[in-house]
Scaffold this motif. Structure first.
Motif, short mmCIF file in Angstrom:
data_model
loop_
_atom_site.label_atom_id
_atom_site.label_comp_id
_atom_site.label_asym_id
_atom_site.label_seq_id
_atom_site.Cartn_x
_atom_site.Cartn_y
_atom_site.Cartn_z
N GLY A 16 0.83 -1.19 0.00
CA GLY A 16 0.00 0.00 0.00
C GLY A 16 0.87 1.24 0.00
O GLY A 16 1.78 1.39 -0.82
N GLN A 17 0.62 2.12 0.95
CA GLN A 17 1.39 3.37 1.02
C GLN A 17 2.67 3.23 1.82
O GLN A 17 3.43 4.19 1.96
N TYR A 18 2.92 2.03 2.35
CA TYR A 18 4.07 1.83 3.24
C TYR A 18 5.25 1.22 2.48
O TYR A 18 5.10 0.21 1.80
N HIS A 19 6.39 1.84 2.64
CA HIS A 19 7.63 1.37 2.02
C HIS A 19 8.29 0.41 3.01
O HIS A 19 8.83 0.84 4.03
N ILE A 20 8.25 -0.90 2.72
CA ILE A 20 8.67 -1.91 3.70
C ILE A 20 10.12 -2.32 3.51
O ILE A 20 10.89 -2.36 4.47
N ALA A 42 10.75 -6.24 10.80
CA ALA A 42 12.00 -5.86 10.11
C ALA A 42 11.91 -6.01 8.60
O ALA A 42 12.74 -5.47 7.87
N GLY A 43 10.92 -6.80 8.12
CA GLY A 43 10.77 -6.99 6.67
C GLY A 43 11.05 -8.40 6.20
O GLY A 43 11.13 -8.64 5.00
N LYS A 44 11.15 -9.34 7.11
CA LYS A 44 11.53 -10.72 6.74
C LYS A 44 10.46 -11.40 5.88
O LYS A 44 10.77 -11.95 4.82
N GLY A 211 13.89 -2.96 7.16
CA GLY A 211 13.79 -3.20 5.73
C GLY A 211 15.09 -3.40 5.00
O GLY A 211 15.13 -3.34 3.76
N ARG A 212 16.18 -3.65 5.74
CA ARG A 212 17.48 -3.89 5.12
C ARG A 212 18.18 -5.05 5.82
O ARG A 212 17.92 -5.33 6.98
#
Length: 241
Positions: A16-20, A42-44, A211-212
């Protein structure tokens, strides 16, 4: 390090509007188990879904065995020999155990020898072979979810928190099955919050935050360094089951 089966380069994914994902770089060696670790959020899971094409990245590259698969839909990626065991298990509750495994087989009816190995690993699936998957216990559903990935030989297994919420005896059963899969030379990328299980199964580890990927290396190096664990994840592996 052995040759690489999977590479992620500068992967960015939105929900959506979220940059993960904010530029994930990750390498998964062929024939090894790579653990994807990190705090909640964390984005896993998004990383696994991006690899599988469920959440297409808007920037960066996913390369499987030297071939770019970025932008392919999940069905085509599955046909490249990639299987996902999702956190929500992803089984068909209204179908039988038999029908779930038959649908997951890439080459028609399940191979009898492979099916027998699954029954050896998960005897409950033989017992409830003709029963609806929705009537299984939580642990039995997780067994079925893992078995769906194992029913055909795959180049890459993406497994998202297989031990989450399960009793220790069920975790032990799953761990044994995953060890067997590993012994067959499988390449596995696995998200896992049970750090003892991660230590027991993992050859390599990558730690994510915001996210990294912020660290990658041998699982043994991470497992033997409590100070590093605390710095990267805010906890010690030995303090968590």
């Amino acid at each position: 390090m052995s040759d690489l089966l999977l590479k992620l380069r500068d992967l960015h994914t939105d929900i959506g509007q979220y940059h993960i994902l904010h530029g994930v770089d990750l390498e998964v060696p062929r024939g090894q188990v790579t653990m994807l670790l990190g705090r909640n959020g964390a984005g896993k899971t998004t990383t696994l879904r991006s690899i599988m094409g469920i959440l297409p990245p808007h920037r960066g590259a996913v390369t499987l065995d030297g071939r770019a698969v970025t932008g392919l839909n999940s069905a085509l990626i599955a046909r490249q020999g990639v299987a996902l065991v999702p956190e929500d298990m992803g089984i068909f509750a209204n179908l039988t155990v038999e029908e779930n495994l038959t649908l997951a087989s890439l080459d028609g009816p399940p191979d009898p020898k492979r099916l027998e190995r699954i029954f050896t690993a998960f005897p409950a699936l033989r017992t409830f072979w003709k029963g609806r998957a929705g009537t299984l216990s939580g642990g039995q559903k997780q067994m079925l979810s893992v078995a769906r990935a194992m029913i055909s030989e795959r180049r890459l297994y993406l497994i998202d928190e297989p031990s989450k919420g399960l009793a220790p005896a069920i975790v032990s059963t799953l761990a044994k099955a995953l060890r067997e899969l590993k012994s067959e030379g499988a390449t596995i990328l696995m998200v896992e919050q049970n750090f003892r299980l991660a230590k027991a199964l993992g050859d390599r580890a990558a730690v994510m935050d915001n996210g990294r990927v912020i660290w990658s290396g041998a699982m043994a190096d991470l497992a033997s360094a409590p100070d590093l664990q605390s710095r990267l994840m805010g906890l010690s592996l030995e303090d968590h089951t």
